[in-house]
Design an enzyme around this catalytic site. Structure first.
Site, PDB file in Angstrom:
ATOM      1  N   CYS A   1       0.838  -1.194   0.000  1.00  0.00           N
ATOM      2  CA  CYS A   1       0.000   0.000   0.000  1.00  0.00           C
ATOM      3  C   CYS A   1       0.881   1.256   0.000  1.00  0.00           C
ATOM      4  O   CYS A   1       1.487   1.579  -1.014  1.00  0.00           O
ATOM      5  CB  CYS A   1      -0.963  -0.046   1.186  1.00  0.00           C
TER       6      CYS A   1
ATOM      7  N   HIS B   1      -3.549  -5.194   0.121  1.00  0.00           N
ATOM      8  CA  HIS B   1      -3.085  -5.729   1.410  1.00  0.00           C
ATOM      9  C   HIS B   1      -3.143  -7.260   1.389  1.00  0.00           C
ATOM     10  O   HIS B   1      -4.105  -7.863   1.875  1.00  0.00           O
ATOM     11  CB  HIS B   1      -3.939  -5.183   2.557  1.00  0.00           C
TER      12      HIS B   1
ATOM     13  N   GLU C   1      -1.682  -9.351   3.205  1.00  0.00           N
ATOM     14  CA  GLU C   1      -1.655  -9.955   4.537  1.00  0.00           C
ATOM     15  C   GLU C   1      -3.048 -10.317   5.029  1.00  0.00           C
ATOM     16  O   GLU C   1      -3.202 -11.197   5.893  1.00  0.00           O
ATOM     17  CB  GLU C   1      -0.977  -9.017   5.541  1.00  0.00           C
TER      18      GLU C   1
END
Length: 544
Positions: A382, A516, A518
């Site tokens: 990001c 993102h 994750e």
């Protein structure tokens, strides 16, 4: 009809209700049941989207664009069931909905009250979207006795009657502290917590007792006697070396059997916990070790990067290596001359995570430059991708004034608000409600990767879907200049307008992503970007 498990906490906060809920759901899943977990947050914010990371921790984003509590990350990582907007509710959203209804006249002039209007809204949320499920686990945020949580406690008390006996149970998590001066564990706080709960009309069916040492049978029997639960329903919860060992530990203590017994269900077959034992084997018996430097803004509270931390661990699981994470405040690189090398030279890889605001940005750009020049694996997420583009613009593309409009007016907006772009004809504005969506890009979006790119090799695919949470994007009109400087745009939105992935082909491992990743990583299914990043770090560790 789905059965409901209501999970409350007592004595103190931060005992691990979310982990306990996720672990219990994983155990029920391992027995073949279909589960879903929900979080009731008593705070008055509509959602955590505008809350400080230092107070709330990370904001977990779902595929459908909900900004939710970080516990939903635990739920998804442990069960693999994607979270939804309908899985997280706050007092703020409940009151907002009720006030909107009152203003529209939906209540036909009735006096709007906590009971029944607020409690009915909570019950409606709890029971919505549960078709085809065997169990719905509902975690009540906060601690028994909090003023904010009283409407939720009353709602779940009513739900027990609405659902009918045998269709819901209450699980209460408490603390059994060890008093060093007395040399023993004390059960009185648990007794008082259960007394407070029963005063609200809720009798727990299962007690989970957090303690830092084994709970003696005598103390277990004492808790059962004074709290009016069977002895086998008093479950010790000791500290674990890894959160991924918690499901195995709870099963060993009999939590899943106690819950099924409370429903009158006989636990016939043992759950299939193969994947959890394999995960723990990889964590406890690593074949290597790497150190990752995370250069961020919110390193004072690691919960602000909870999913990122877990995704790095998952990358370690995939490669069977131990991952040591060094959290580095980006502002240090702005204050200390020559401090960058001292901090980053011991690192086998560098990661710059997402964030908002100008503070620490020049330190992050300095970290990108270090990784690029020293050929250290770099992963930008990001804002970390945006910083990589600004660093590349300044130092390899000859655009010295490159910056982002997030930090103020700039002559070279390499990064800008989603609603504005710089083209050859000058600044172009796009409407917030136009094709590109609103000013915050939230939830899952598709992206297309170049077939011969490093990113496509990592994914093993060219069409991907990832979750986003950002207001700013790299300005596509700088693509040609940046690519001349060696930074390739290897992933774009399907319409070719929004950069999603950048990489440097002349670097061992240099990838920036606008999304993102994750948020979609799981211990039993590590995200390919994190698995590849840790593999690159392992390779780097063998060179130094």
């Amino acid at each position: 009809m789905a059965r409901f498990i209501f999970i409350t906490g007592g004595v103190v906060s931060s005992l691990g209700k979310g982990l306990m809920a996720a672990s219990l759901a994983a155990l029920l899943q391992a027995r073949g049941y279909k589960v879903r977990i929900r979080k009731f947050d008593p705070y008055l914010n509509v959602d955590p989207g505008t809350m400080s990371p230092y107070q709330h921790g990370e904001v977990y984003v779902t595929d459908d664009g909900a900004e939710t509590d970080l516990d939903l990350g635990h739920y998804e990582r442990f069960t693999g069931v994607p979270g939804r907007q309908s899985d997280n509710i706050t007092s703020g959203r409940i009151y907002q909905t009720i006030i909107q209804k009152e203003r529209r006249g939906d209540y036909l002039g009735a006096t709007v009250q906590v009971i029944p209007h607020v409690t009915d809204a909570i019950k409606e949320f709890a029971r919505a979207d549960t078709e085809g499920l065997d169990f719905v686990l509902c975690e009540i945020g906060g601690t028994v006795g909090d003023i904010e949580s009283l409407p939720f406690m009353e709602a779940i008390r009513q739900l027990r009657n609405d659902l009918g006996r045998g269709n819901s149970i209450f699980v209460h998590l408490t603390l059994v502290p060890y008093i060093a001066a007395a040399g023993e564990l004390k059960t009185k706080p648990t007794q008082h917590s259960v007394r407070d709960l029963t005063s609200l009309g809720i009798q727990p069916d299962v007690l989970v007792c957090r303690c830092d040492r084994p709970l003696p049978e005598g103390e277990r029997a004492k808790i059962a006697l004074f709290c009016n639960v069977p002895t086998e329903a008093v479950i010790p919860a000791l500290d674990a070396s890894s959160i991924y060992g918690v499901p195995l530990q709870y099963h060993e203590e009999g939590l899943d059997e106690a819950v099924l017994s409370a429903f009158g269900i006989e636990a016939k077959d043992e759950p299939d916990l193969t994947r959890w034992t394999e995960i723990m084997d990889r964590l406890e018996n690593p074949e290597g070790e790497v150190t990752i430097g995370v250069v961020g803004k919110y390193v004072g509270l690691l919960d602000a990067y909870k999913s990122l931390h877990e995704a790095l661990v998952h990358g370690g699981i995939a490669n069977r290596v131990k991952v040591n994470i060094r959290w580095i405040d980006a502002e240090l690189f702005e204050q200390e001359e020559g401090g960058i090398a001292a901090q980053l030279e011991p690192m086998h890889a560098i990661l710059v995570p997402g964030g908002f605001g100008e503070r620490g940005s020049e330190g992050k750009i300095a970290a990108v430059r270090f990784a690029r020049e020293r050929k250290v694996p770099y992963f930008g997420i990001c804002l970390g991708m945006q910083m990589a583009c600004i660093e590349g613009a300044r130092n390899t593309a000859g655009i010295a004034a490159a910056s982002t409009t997030e930090f103020g007016p700039t002559d070279e907006p390499v990064v800008g608000m989603i609603t504005e772009w710089m083209s050859e004809d000058g600044l172009q504005k796009r409407e917030a409600g136009g094709d590109l969506g609103g000013t915050m890009r939230l939830g899952a979006y598709d992206a297309r990767l170049s077939g011969n790119s490093h990113a496509a090799t990592i994914y093993g695919a060219t069409d991907i879907s990832e979750r986003h949470r950002h207001r700013y994007e790299v300005n596509v009109h700088y693509r040609e200049s940046l690519e001349r400087g060696g930074l390739v745009f290897s992933g774009m939105s399907p319409d070719g307008e929004l950069p999603e992935v950048v990489e440097r082909p002349d670097h061992p491992w240099f990838v920036g992503v606008q999304f993102h990743p994750e948020l979609k990583s799981k211990p039993f299914d590590p995200h390919p970007l994190f698995a590849s990043f840790i593999a690159a770090a392992l390779q780097q560790s063998r060179l130094v």
